[in-house]
Design a protein around this motif. Structure first.
Motif, PDB file in Angstrom:
ATOM      1  N   SER A 536      65.565  26.578  66.930  1.00 16.55           N
ATOM      2  CA  SER A 536      64.409  25.635  66.330  1.00 16.55           C
ATOM      3  C   SER A 536      64.214  24.250  67.288  1.00 16.55           C
ATOM      4  N   SER A 537      64.969  24.113  68.052  1.00 19.60           N
ATOM      5  CA  SER A 537      64.763  23.042  69.079  1.00 19.60           C
ATOM      6  C   SER A 537      63.680  23.413  70.099  1.00 19.60           C
ATOM      7  N   LEU A 538      63.374  24.533  70.407  1.00 17.05           N
ATOM      8  CA  LEU A 538      62.565  24.884  71.457  1.00 17.05           C
ATOM      9  C   LEU A 538      61.049  24.172  71.310  1.00 17.05           C
ATOM     10  N   ASN A 539      60.410  24.219  72.115  1.00 13.04           N
ATOM     11  CA  ASN A 539      59.020  23.654  72.075  1.00 13.04           C
ATOM     12  C   ASN A 539      58.079  24.463  73.183  1.00 13.04           C
ATOM     13  N   THR A 540      56.854  25.060  72.807  1.00 12.21           N
ATOM     14  CA  THR A 540      56.390  25.711  73.737  1.00 12.21           C
ATOM     15  C   THR A 540      55.711  24.856  74.950  1.00 12.21           C
ATOM     16  N   ASN A 541      55.555  23.550  74.754  1.00 17.34           N
ATOM     17  CA  ASN A 541      55.012  22.741  75.694  1.00 17.34           C
ATOM     18  C   ASN A 541      55.999  22.372  76.618  1.00 17.34           C
ATOM     19  N   ASP A 542      57.223  22.557  76.551  1.00 17.05           N
ATOM     20  CA  ASP A 542      58.336  21.866  77.492  1.00 17.05           C
ATOM     21  C   ASP A 542      59.049  23.030  78.157  1.00 17.05           C
ATOM     22  N   VAL A 543      59.940  22.276  79.141  1.00 19.67           N
ATOM     23  CA  VAL A 543      60.915  22.813  79.791  1.00 19.67           C
ATOM     24  C   VAL A 543      62.342  22.811  79.112  1.00 19.67           C
ATOM     25  N   PHE A 544      63.365  23.756  79.101  1.00 21.06           N
ATOM     26  CA  PHE A 544      64.490  23.749  78.709  1.00 21.06           C
ATOM     27  C   PHE A 544      65.659  24.170  79.423  1.00 21.06           C
ATOM     28  N   LEU A 545      66.832  23.574  79.391  1.00 24.14           N
ATOM     29  CA  LEU A 545      67.910  23.952  80.197  1.00 24.14           C
ATOM     30  C   LEU A 545      68.892  24.617  79.179  1.00 24.14           C
ATOM     31  N   LEU A 546      69.484  25.760  79.162  1.00 25.37           N
ATOM     32  CA  LEU A 546      70.337  26.110  78.258  1.00 25.37           C
ATOM     33  C   LEU A 546      71.663  26.520  79.115  1.00 25.37           C
ATOM     34  N   LYS A 547      72.531  25.616  78.857  1.00 22.65           N
ATOM     35  CA  LYS A 547      73.750  25.847  79.347  1.00 22.65           C
ATOM     36  C   LYS A 547      75.027  26.564  78.489  1.00 22.65           C
ATOM     37  N   THR A 548      75.496  27.862  78.972  1.00 24.57           N
ATOM     38  CA  THR A 548      76.702  28.427  78.427  1.00 24.57           C
ATOM     39  C   THR A 548      77.770  28.586  79.217  1.00 24.57           C
ATOM     40  N   PRO A 549      78.845  29.124  78.821  1.00 34.04           N
ATOM     41  CA  PRO A 549      80.132  29.267  79.646  1.00 34.04           C
ATOM     42  C   PRO A 549      79.715  30.444  80.445  1.00 34.04           C
ATOM     43  N   ALA A 550      78.687  31.290  80.317  1.00 32.85           N
ATOM     44  CA  ALA A 550      78.598  32.489  81.032  1.00 32.85           C
ATOM     45  C   ALA A 550      77.575  32.288  82.233  1.00 32.85           C
ATOM     46  N   THR A 551      76.442  31.463  81.693  1.00 33.23           N
ATOM     47  CA  THR A 551      75.305  31.229  82.748  1.00 33.23           C
ATOM     48  C   THR A 551      74.581  30.074  82.181  1.00 33.23           C
ATOM     49  N   ALA A 570      63.991  20.515  89.049  1.00 29.94           N
ATOM     50  CA  ALA A 570      64.600  19.502  89.938  1.00 29.94           C
ATOM     51  C   ALA A 570      65.902  18.900  88.736  1.00 29.94           C
ATOM     52  N   MET A 571      65.508  18.748  87.643  1.00 32.65           N
ATOM     53  CA  MET A 571      66.295  18.143  86.671  1.00 32.65           C
ATOM     54  C   MET A 571      67.425  19.028  86.408  1.00 32.65           C
ATOM     55  N   SER A 572      67.245  20.317  86.244  1.00 34.59           N
ATOM     56  CA  SER A 572      68.334  21.345  85.968  1.00 34.59           C
ATOM     57  C   SER A 572      69.388  21.357  87.065  1.00 34.59           C
ATOM     58  N   ASP A 573      68.872  21.371  88.472  1.00 27.37           N
ATOM     59  CA  ASP A 573      69.913  20.980  89.411  1.00 27.37           C
ATOM     60  C   ASP A 573      70.735  19.750  89.384  1.00 27.37           C
ATOM     61  N   VAL A 574      70.317  18.707  88.512  1.00 25.29           N
ATOM     62  CA  VAL A 574      71.198  17.418  88.248  1.00 25.29           C
ATOM     63  C   VAL A 574      72.201  17.688  87.161  1.00 25.29           C
ATOM     64  N   LEU A 575      71.503  18.536  86.161  1.00 25.06           N
ATOM     65  CA  LEU A 575      72.564  18.916  85.069  1.00 25.06           C
ATOM     66  C   LEU A 575      73.584  20.039  85.344  1.00 25.06           C
ATOM     67  N   SER A 576      73.391  20.907  86.270  1.00 24.70           N
ATOM     68  CA  SER A 576      74.154  22.070  86.515  1.00 24.70           C
ATOM     69  C   SER A 576      73.974  22.436  87.946  1.00 24.70           C
ATOM     70  N   LYS A 577      75.010  22.515  88.792  1.00 23.01           N
ATOM     71  CA  LYS A 577      74.847  23.198  90.193  1.00 23.01           C
ATOM     72  C   LYS A 577      74.828  24.685  90.300  1.00 23.01           C
ATOM     73  N   GLU A 578      75.235  25.166  89.077  1.00 28.44           N
ATOM     74  CA  GLU A 578      75.383  26.771  89.452  1.00 28.44           C
ATOM     75  C   GLU A 578      73.730  27.365  89.426  1.00 28.44           C
ATOM     76  N   ASP A 579      73.752  28.831  89.514  1.00 25.95           N
ATOM     77  CA  ASP A 579      72.471  29.289  89.526  1.00 25.95           C
ATOM     78  C   ASP A 579      71.811  29.420  88.215  1.00 25.95           C
ATOM     79  N   LYS A 580      70.602  29.281  88.014  1.00 31.12           N
ATOM     80  CA  LYS A 580      69.925  29.339  86.849  1.00 31.12           C
ATOM     81  C   LYS A 580      69.005  30.686  86.647  1.00 31.12           C
ATOM     82  N   GLN A 581      68.924  31.449  85.529  1.00 34.51           N
ATOM     83  CA  GLN A 581      68.211  32.488  85.331  1.00 34.51           C
ATOM     84  C   GLN A 581      66.823  31.880  84.708  1.00 34.51           C
TER      85      GLN A 581
END
Length: 832
Positions: A536-551, A570-581
């Motif tokens: 319910s936190s998602l918004n069709t007008n935005d970008v979201f980064l979801l961090k889980t233990p697996a990916t 660019a912001m996702s690289d600040v939040l997490s250095k691992e690869d993103k799907q």
């Protein structure tokens, strides 16, 4: 059918400026310019003010207190006809003697003069160089002055007002013992105006201080000869008008229609009002709790409804038993006044643009987008800086402290941009402009910070400001309400963590899954905010980064733009250095929904490209020089309206500035903070209580403040200019003398101007966390001592809940307590 109305006014000029007519036998008789500001109580007047050639205009009809019903009816008819002759675009105003609106009073900078009689009594309006005059004028007001002709007798005097005894060639100003400096200065300007306009500059002005009459024996002998011997005690001061002109809490919208063959007024809605309630085919009336009425005429409303708008408002006043002095404004669709627009939650103009950027509507799924602009223009064009809320391109120096155990702990630069909801921070930003160092001190309050931390943040802000010689502009920032310049400081790397703390050695809260919402189109406006990790936190007008233990997943909503996706990456690289799907909306894998606890409805409406509502800025004067605290709006304001003895409130909608004059007292500063919070709380448009409050000291105004003023003079309050005498008061040998500019020299008054003083130029910031820097600089223009400042800061920066927890009572009840009880509560809270 052709409208005959234009032929009735062949001599009305469309040039910018002021034109005034008096009503005589249903005709408009021009008033000569030297008579402007003089109003006979037995007459009615039409006043036309045009802001630009052939452009926006205001028509006022003024009703004298002794005018006849026939004259009032004639004025109402003529104002409607004049409005039609000008194309129906002017805003119409009904003004009543003694209750004129601030906009009307602003036309007459030296004040209004009410004269007895009128045209019907055979009185002449103005005769230049006429010396056969004997009258007594009672002068009231500090910013908008009125002078009322009263009986030439000592019985007319009181201790609180100023009186002008006008004897033609000689004008004596008598200052009541309880009058204040600003009133005295305004009365001097009015006396000069009478001398120059009515006596050709050949009258002598003299001043008597009512508290020191023995110092002016010759002038008192003259007054006794005219007024007779004074007997008995003089009356006490007469209180000024107690109406609160700054805010009207009860606002209702009424529909005006003639569908049934007669005009009917029916209630439609109460505050907060929205623009979509207004339809072009109808007329509407907005009632501000009986203090004023505003009538809106739709373009396609019937001619009967449009012509009857003013008379409908007058009938409404009678039906509601409102005072006869109730002000009325009538405006057409597309020519709405700034005050009218401020009564609505949002207001959008046709083909509206904002600054140099594209904007979008504000709401649950909407946001503001800015495109890049030439930052070099910000210093050259302060009006652009004000509109963009940017003092510069945010490339200055930054220093950050976190509040730890009520003390300042410096944050490592590697952690800049990471703010935790359980902390409070001070962010000091410094930049150079015009070869001078400037400072902005942001007080960022985490959503879950303790009361002690919020209080300590305010207190430490005072210490940092002291170390900078009082040069810092202080800005309250509530988590999630960061202003544009604050976002730009962190170059697209601002991260707001919902909870936790950034203190070293404290483990972050354990959570397997975290969700961050990324908003922004460039480094100047991007931030990532932690939100609950559910669908319910998602918004069709935005970008979201979801961090889980697996990916980690980078989710792109369908409504986000290419620039938003780039900033999200660019912001996702600040939040997490691992690869993103990368996950596109409606193409999510099952694991994505599992991590969020399953699918759920969320904001999926596509964003419509609209403009952010533009609201004209409004300036209010906050003062207690009349004996009680008042807020009064200043219309058509300029820099000269900023009174160094007062606190001024500037509302630019996105931000609220508190400008503190160099000579403002502690009570005014404290009450202004209360009023700023009440202003937002009671605003008819339902304003956001977390709107940034910005404290600005005289002489240290940033371009985001000065840009709202036309032709700002940065040297006006320099030490040299502050020593100059504004209206002719000069220091003499052991006293003061007065020369009314352009006229004969009179006797010295017993008072002097108070130019105020400016603190030394700010030096490079010391380490505010050191003990020496926490001591107040004796030359600093801090409003009061540290503990008193702390209480003022608590008023300004604490939420209502935290304020009540600290002092044991809510803010409103506290202000109603007697002074001794307030002092007792402050002692218990450790604030005195």
């Amino acid at each position: 059918m052709a409208d005959p109305a234009p032929n009735l006014f062949p001599n009305v000029s469309r040039k910018p400026g002021l034109q005034i007519w008096t009503i005589n036998n249903m005709e408009m008789v021009p008033v000569p310019p030297q008579g402007y500001g003089n109003f006979f109580e037995g007459d009615c007047y039409l006043v036309l003010y045009q802001r630009s050639a052939g452009g926006a205009a205001d028509i006022h009809y003024w009703i004298g207190g002794s005018s006849s019903q026939d004259e009032q009816g004639a004025a109402a008819i003529l104002v409607t006809q004049l409005d039609e002759s000008l194309g129906g675009s002017p805003v119409q105003h009904r003004q009543v003697q003694g209750a004129e609106s601030p906009s009307f009073r602003s036309y007459f900078k030296n004040g209004l003069i009410y004269k007895k009689g009128g045209v019907a009594s055979g009185f002449q309006h103005v005769e230049t160089n006429c010396y056969s005059v004997l009258r007594l004028l009672r002068v009231k007001g500090r910013k908008n002055v009125t002078a009322t002709e009263v009986d030439v007798s000592w019985n007319s005097f009181n201790k609180g007002d100023i009186f002008l005894l006008d004897m033609g060639k000689n004008i004596i100003q008598w200052n009541g013992p309880q009058s204040n400096r600003r009133e005295k200065l305004k009365a001097v300007l009015l006396a000069q105006d009478i001398r120059d306009r009515e006596r050709g500059g050949r009258a002598q002005i003299n001043v008597v201080e009512g508290s020191d009459e023995e110092d002016s024996p010759e002038l008192m002998k003259t007054m006794m000869a005219v007024l007779g011997q004074r007997t008995g005690q003089m009356k006490d001061a007469v209180p000024d008008d107690s109406r609160n002109k700054a805010q009207h809490q009860s606002v209702k919208l009424y529909h005006v229609t003639d569908n049934s063959g007669k005009l009917v007024v029916q209630e439609v809605a109460s505050q907060p009002l929205t623009q979509d309630l207004l339809h072009s085919t109808d007329c509407y009336l907005v009632d501000q709790g009986g203090s004023s009425l505003l009538v809106w005429k739709g373009r396609q409303a019937s001619p009967v409804e449009r012509r009857s708008a003013l008379s409908s408002a007058v009938g409404f006043i009678k039906a509601k038993s409102y005072p006869a002095t109730t002000n009325v404004e009538v405006m057409s669709e597309g020519a709405e006044s700034a005050i009218f627009k401020h009564l609505f939650q949002s207001w959008r103009e046709t083909n509206q643009t904002m600054g140099l950027g594209s904007t979008y509507s504000k709401g649950r799924i909407a946001k503001v987008e800015q495109v890049k602009f030439n930052v070099m223009e910000l210093h050259a064009r302060p009006e652009l800086a004000a509109q963009q809320r940017m003092v510069d391109d945010a490339s200055g120096d930054v220093k950050i402290w976190r509040i730890e155990n009520v003390e300042l702990a410096e944050v490592k630069p590697s952690s800049y941009g990471q703010f935790y909801g359980g902390d409070c921070y001070l962010v000091l930003y410094s930049y150079r402009m015009s070869s001078r160092q400037h400072y902005i001190l942001y007080m960022w309050q985490g959503r879950h910070a303790t009361r002690d931390e919020v209080t300590a943040c305010a207190f430490q802000a005072v210490n940092v400001d002291n170390s900078l010689q009082g040069a810092a502009v202080q800005v309250r920032v509530v988590m999630g309400k960061e202003p544009r310049h604050f976002l730009a400081i962190f170059k697209g790397k601002l991260i707001l963590f919902e909870g936790g703390t950034g203190r070293p050695g404290v483990a972050p809260p354990s959570t397997d899954t975290r969700l961050f919402q990324v908003r922004g189109t460039s480094e100047l406006n991007t931030k990532a905010t932690e939100v609950p990790a559910r669908a319910s936190s998602l918004n069709t007008n935005d970008v979201f980064l979801l961090k889980t233990p697996a990916t980690s997943y980078l989710w792109y909503g369908k409504g986000c733009s290419g620039d938003e996706r780039l900033m999200g990456r660019a912001m996702s690289d600040v939040l997490s250095k691992e690869d993103k799907q990368v996950v596109m909306e409606d193409q999510e894998p099952a694991e994505f929904w599992v991590a969020l606890g399953g699918k759920a409805p969320y904001a999926r409406d596509k964003r419509l490209q609209k403009e952010v509502p533009l609201h004209a800025p409004r300036l209010f004067e906050c003062s207690n020089q009349t004996g009680r605290f008042q807020m009064e709006e200043v219309n058509d304001f300029t820099q000269t309206d900023l009174d160094e003895e007062d606190v001024m409130l500037l509302d630019t909608w996105e931000e609220v500035f508190l400008w503190i004059g160099s000579s403002a007292n502690q009570h005014e500063t404290q009450e202004a903070v209360n009023s700023a919070l009440d202003y937002l709380r009671t605003h008819p448009a339902g304003r956001d209580l977390d709107t940034p409050l910005i404290s600005v000291k005289q002489g240290y105004e940033p371009p985001t403040f000065t840009g709202w003023f036309n032709a700002w003079d940065p040297h006006k309050w320099s030490v040299t200019n502050l020593s100059k005498n504004p209206v002719g008061f000069t220091n003499g040998n052991g006293g003061s003398s007065y020369s009314a500019q352009g006229g004969p020299v009179g006797t010295p008054p017993g008072y002097m101007t108070q130019g105020g003083r400016l603190s030394p130029r700010a030096s490079s910031p010391a380490n505010p966390s050191s003990p020496s820097s926490q001591r107040a600089n004796p030359d600093s223009r801090v409003v009061c001592k540290s503990l008193s400042v702390l209480f003022v800061c608590c008023q300004m920066y604490l939420s209502d809940v935290d304020f009540e927890n600290l002092l044991g009572t809510n803010r409103a009840d506290f202000l109603r307590l007697p002074a001794w009880r307030q002092s007792d509560l402050k002692k218990k809270a450790g604030l005195v």
